[in-house]
Design a protein around this motif. Structure first.
Motif, short mmCIF file in Angstrom:
data_model
loop_
_atom_site.label_atom_id
_atom_site.label_comp_id
_atom_site.label_asym_id
_atom_site.label_seq_id
_atom_site.Cartn_x
_atom_site.Cartn_y
_atom_site.Cartn_z
N LEU B 385 51.48 26.62 46.05
CA LEU B 385 51.90 27.75 45.21
C LEU B 385 50.84 28.07 44.16
N TYR B 386 50.31 27.01 43.53
CA TYR B 386 49.24 27.22 42.55
C TYR B 386 48.01 27.83 43.23
N ILE B 387 47.74 27.39 44.46
CA ILE B 387 46.58 27.92 45.18
C ILE B 387 46.74 29.42 45.43
N ILE B 388 47.94 29.83 45.87
CA ILE B 388 48.19 31.25 46.13
C ILE B 388 47.93 32.07 44.87
N VAL B 389 48.49 31.59 43.74
CA VAL B 389 48.30 32.32 42.49
C VAL B 389 46.83 32.30 42.07
N GLY B 390 46.20 31.13 42.20
CA GLY B 390 44.80 30.99 41.80
C GLY B 390 43.89 31.89 42.62
N VAL B 391 44.12 31.92 43.93
CA VAL B 391 43.31 32.75 44.82
C VAL B 391 43.49 34.22 44.48
N PHE B 392 44.71 34.58 44.14
CA PHE B 392 45.01 35.97 43.79
C PHE B 392 44.26 36.37 42.52
N ILE B 393 44.34 35.51 41.50
CA ILE B 393 43.65 35.81 40.24
C ILE B 393 42.14 35.91 40.49
N GLY B 395 40.61 36.65 43.23
CA GLY B 395 40.33 37.86 43.98
C GLY B 395 40.27 39.07 43.06
N MET B 396 41.21 39.14 42.12
CA MET B 396 41.21 40.24 41.15
C MET B 396 39.93 40.22 40.31
N MET B 397 39.50 39.00 39.95
CA MET B 397 38.34 38.89 39.06
C MET B 397 37.05 39.34 39.75
N ILE B 398 36.92 38.99 41.04
CA ILE B 398 35.67 39.39 41.71
C ILE B 398 35.83 40.72 42.43
N GLY B 399 37.01 41.31 42.34
CA GLY B 399 37.21 42.64 42.87
C GLY B 399 37.23 42.72 44.39
N ARG B 400 37.73 41.65 45.04
CA ARG B 400 37.86 41.71 46.50
C ARG B 400 39.29 41.37 46.89
N THR B 401 39.67 41.75 48.08
CA THR B 401 41.02 41.41 48.53
C THR B 401 41.17 39.90 48.58
N PRO B 402 42.15 39.36 47.86
CA PRO B 402 42.31 37.91 47.87
C PRO B 402 42.70 37.41 49.26
N TYR B 404 43.40 33.65 51.62
CA TYR B 404 43.46 32.19 51.68
C TYR B 404 43.45 31.78 53.15
N LEU B 405 42.44 31.05 53.53
CA LEU B 405 42.27 30.60 54.91
C LEU B 405 42.29 31.77 55.88
N GLY B 406 41.78 32.91 55.40
CA GLY B 406 41.70 34.09 56.26
C GLY B 406 42.94 34.96 56.21
N TRP B 407 43.99 34.54 55.51
CA TRP B 407 45.21 35.35 55.39
C TRP B 407 45.12 36.17 54.12
N ARG B 408 45.46 37.46 54.22
CA ARG B 408 45.42 38.31 53.04
C ARG B 408 46.61 38.04 52.13
N VAL B 409 46.29 37.67 50.89
CA VAL B 409 47.35 37.40 49.91
C VAL B 409 47.63 38.67 49.14
N GLU B 410 48.85 39.15 49.23
CA GLU B 410 49.18 40.41 48.56
C GLU B 410 50.35 40.22 47.60
N GLY B 518 31.59 36.83 51.58
CA GLY B 518 32.18 37.53 50.45
C GLY B 518 33.45 36.90 49.94
N THR B 519 34.12 36.09 50.77
CA THR B 519 35.37 35.47 50.32
C THR B 519 35.07 34.23 49.50
N LEU B 520 35.99 33.95 48.58
CA LEU B 520 35.85 32.76 47.76
C LEU B 520 36.02 31.52 48.65
N SER B 521 34.99 30.68 48.69
CA SER B 521 35.09 29.47 49.51
C SER B 521 36.12 28.53 48.92
N VAL B 522 36.96 27.95 49.77
CA VAL B 522 37.98 27.02 49.27
C VAL B 522 37.46 25.59 49.32
N GLU B 523 36.16 25.45 49.48
CA GLU B 523 35.63 24.09 49.63
C GLU B 523 34.65 23.71 48.54
#
Lengths: 183, 560
Positions: B385-393, B395-402, B404-410, B518-523
């Motif tokens: 849950l924290y990851i979903i929220v973190g990835v979303f934030i 994504g907003m900060m770098i201005g790209r569609t958030p 996670y593991l290739g799934w679009r978080v909306e 372009g996506t935020l690496s999760v590693e």
């Protein structure tokens, strides 16, 4: 409905294996490999009566015995518990004062802290080596024994609970008192 | 003293981290076999189908999986309710335990169904051996197994595969994972001196001629699964401070390892099921960092001597010994308090009510975050849950569609995640506010002033985090407490399981894209920092005002 039926079947089988099977297996192994502690480490006297458990503190109030730590449940082996008082509370201070009086502690000869602090379960069988040595003078006088002899008994009974991982040695009060009675 | 403390902590936390690696590998093999229809896995699968019946035949979607889980949990609750309510008529009751009060039965059944193990009773006083084993120990197995199944289903969904079948997974978790590990630890505890007997209490005549009743029972089997399944409900009232539940320094080490072992292994299992072990490594490192900070805080604050003895002729050279056992050494108590609350275990190795004020804050922080390893299975789900929220934030900060593991978080997924996370805060702060303001809470306190407030805050934190430890001075066996915490425990158990499954259901209905530069690496370190920041902002800041009224106020007022 079908889900409930499947759940009930699985509940029955888990109950059979994880409770009945598992508990019986652990019980059987315990009886075989650790028969003494499996029954709670009871100590019996020569006539067969149970004196206590070496793992459970019992009350000692007479001067000729070493005393254990204070107990919030008065050493109730069937209803254990701690004081659950904040270490900043006046209740703990009052008990501390009572213990200072009981042991006659002075600022030159301060009381080891565990003799004033209640343990978690109220059944802590141990005190520190320092806490036992603190009581040697009283015990020796009450028994008319030489202090050095009682002190040697304490040092002999003291052990390091965690080997190299712990610094302070501790003593089992009941075992120490039994050894004392055998002197 | 300092080196010994550091060595002790590193040995336990580091040693368990090493052990968790092979266990994670094993759990992947047991829970998610790569070819479930052939070989050993096929043989086991056929056995599970015989037990579970026709419903085990096919994969379930997230709704069916969830409904199956809920149905099984209803059965868990009802069966245990029955055992507890009828214990006076049932066998295996050598000490003749009496009937229990209704709201206490509800609270206890809710508590063990939800893997919380909050105990408003004292085991050796109130329960028969059958209630302890058939009711509670059974739930300690199957509630922990429920957590593992939820995680494995979530991970399969994120891997883009069908979620699996709950009725198969629950058996895998109970029989293949928990049972063998519990047996090994039970035998280690037996060797360490924990009793295992069906005889009733022993009556002793002490050296001074007083009668002492010594409660005992089938303790070793119970304690093993209590620790491993992040259950935490003790056989005896004072839990693992009791010398028969935890007889020595060495059993204390075994029990502490058992607290964090499976929660740690769950992270590795998650990484293997989604096929991203490096990602799991990053999550593991973030969790470990939080645990390390809390341990340092707790051990440090607990070296301060008992404040109440400050003006008395009592040695002030050792730390606070109120509520602690001599055999565990000075670091055992505070270390345990952090481990048991970082995971949702809730067993205690010293009395948390008697910890120094700031030490007592560390367990509370653990329960507020509830994701730094967390409960078996569900800890990793909370972290998701924290990851979903973190990835979303991010994504907003770098201005790209958030993603996670290739799934679009909306918006939909983030709403679900935030709702689950904020429900935790609402249960804790709302409950505390109501009970602190009314006689329901005020009349049950064991300590005055800010420490009394801490007792209420701790109780609701523990219930909502499905932890189960307590500031046990609280007189919590009252109807308002039993009902309020019972309801909180059930809601706080199932909301953060159902919503994450719903998120996965929603994600996997979308088209999965490949990760690009372009996506935020999760590693990497950026992701780790982002995740840690999210945890601090959402998890910790929500509770900071409450902390200042409780432990921090007590520290400022009294520790000088």
């Amino acid at each position: 409905m079908q889900s409930l039926l499947a759940s009930i079947r699985i509940a029955a089988v888990t109950m059979l294996i994880c409770v009945a099977g598992y508990a019986t297996a652990v019980w059987a192994v315990a009886r075989a490999i650790a028969p003494a502690t499996a029954y709670a480490s009871l100590i019996t006297s020569q006539d067969g009566t149970i004196i206590g458990s070496r793992q459970i503190a019992q009350a000692f109030t007479r001067p000729e015995y070493f005393w254990p730590r204070p107990s919030a449940v008065d050493y109730d082996g069937a209803g254990a518990g701690g004081s659950n008082w904040s270490p900043t509370s006046s209740d703990v201070a009052d008990r501390g004062r009572e213990m200072v009086e009981r042991y006659g502690a002075t600022s030159e000869n301060p009381l080891p802290a565990e003799l004033a602090a209640a343990s978690g379960a109220g059944l802590d069988p141990h005190i520190s080596e320092a806490g036992a040595l603190y009581q040697v003078a009283r015990v020796a006088e009450a028994r008319g024994l030489d202090q050095s002899r009682v002190g040697a008994l304490v040092r002999n009974a003291a052990f390091s609970p965690g080997g190299f991982l712990t610094q302070d040695r501790i003593v089992n009060v009941l075992e120490l008192n039994l050894a004392l009675d055998r002197l | 003293m300092l080196t010994q403390s550091i060595l002790f902590v590193v040995l336990i936390v580091g040693g368990t981290a090493l052990l968790s690696w092979p266990l994670g590998l094993y759990m992947k093999w047991a829970m998610d076999p790569s070819d479930p229809s052939s070989g050993i896995a096929g043989w086991k699968n056929r056995a599970f189908r015989v037990v579970g019946g026709p419903l085990t035949a096919q994969d379930q979607n997230w709704k069916r999986y969830m409904l199956a889980m809920l149905a099984f949990n209803v059965v868990m609750f009802v069966v245990t309710y029955g055992f507890l309510a009828l214990q006076q008529y049932l066998p295996l009751n050598p000490d003749g335990k009496e009937a229990l009060e209704g709201s206490l039965i509800f609270n206890t059944a809710a508590s063990f169904t939800s893997n919380t193990n909050l105990q408003h009773y004292s085991g050796e006083v109130s329960l028969s051996y059958l209630s302890q084993l058939g009711g509670l120990m059974w739930l300690q197995f199957v509630s922990a197994a429920t957590g593992i199944t939820a995680l494995v289903a979530l991970a399969r969904g994120l891997a883009g595969r069908p979620l699996g079948n709950f009725f198969v997974d629950i058996q895998r978790a109970a029989f293949l994972v928990l049972l063998p590990v519990a047996f090994v630890f039970a035998i280690l505890l037996v060797l360490g001196g924990v009793p295992m007997t069906f005889s009733g209490s022993a009556i002793a005549t002490t050296l001074e001629g007083v009668q002492q009743t010594i409660a005992r029972g089938p303790v070793a089997a119970f304690v093993s699964i209590k620790q491993l399944g992040t259950n935490g409900g003790g056989f005896f009232g004072p839990n693992s401070t009791h010398p028969l539940e935890n007889p020595s320094f060495w059993t204390n080490i075994i029990e502490m390892i058992a607290i964090i072992l499976i929660p740690m292994a769950c992270v590795w299992m998650f990484g293997r099921v989604i096929g991203r072990i490096r990602h799991a490594g990053v999550i593991f490192a973030v969790m470990l960092a939080f645990i390390a900070i809390k341990i340092t805080g707790a051990v440090y604050f607990e070296t301060a001597p008992t404040q109440a003895f400050a003006n008395l002729p009592i040695e002030q050279t050792v730390g606070n010994l109120e509520g602690k056992e001599m055999r565990f050494g000075p670091t055992g108590g505070p270390l345990w308090s952090v481990l048991t609350t970082s995971t949702s275990n809730g067993s205690v190795g010293s009395m948390h009510d008697s910890l120094n004020p700031m030490t007592g804050l560390m367990p509370m922080v653990g329960m507020w975050l509830n994701a730094t390893f967390g409960g078996v299975g569900v800890g990793m789900i909370n972290m998701f849950l924290y990851i979903i929220v973190g990835v979303f934030i991010a994504g907003m900060m770098i201005g790209r569609t958030p993603e996670y593991l290739g799934w679009r978080v909306e918006a939909r997924e983030v709403k679900f995640a935030l709702f689950a996370l904020l429900a935790h805060g609402l249960f804790i702060l709302g409950g505390t506010a109501i009970f602190a303001a009314t006689a329901w809470g005020a009349d049950t306190l064991n300590n005055a002033g800010p420490h009394g407030f801490s007792e209420i805050l701790y109780e609701f934190s523990s219930a909502s985090a499905n932890n189960g430890s307590g500031f046990e001075g609280l007189g919590d066996n009252t109807v308002p407490w039993n009902l309020a915490t019972g309801i909180v425990m059930l809601l706080a158990r199932f909301i953060p399981i159902i919503l994450p499954l719903a998120i996965v259901g929603s994600l996997s209905a979308k088209r999965r894209s490949t990760e690009s530069s372009g996506t935020l690496s999760v590693e990497g370190g950026v992701f780790a920092t982002m995740l840690a920041a999210t945890i601090i902002v959402i998890g910790a800041l929500t509770f900071f005002p409450a902390a200042t009224l409780g432990p921090i106020a007590e520290h400022v007022i009294t520790m000088n």
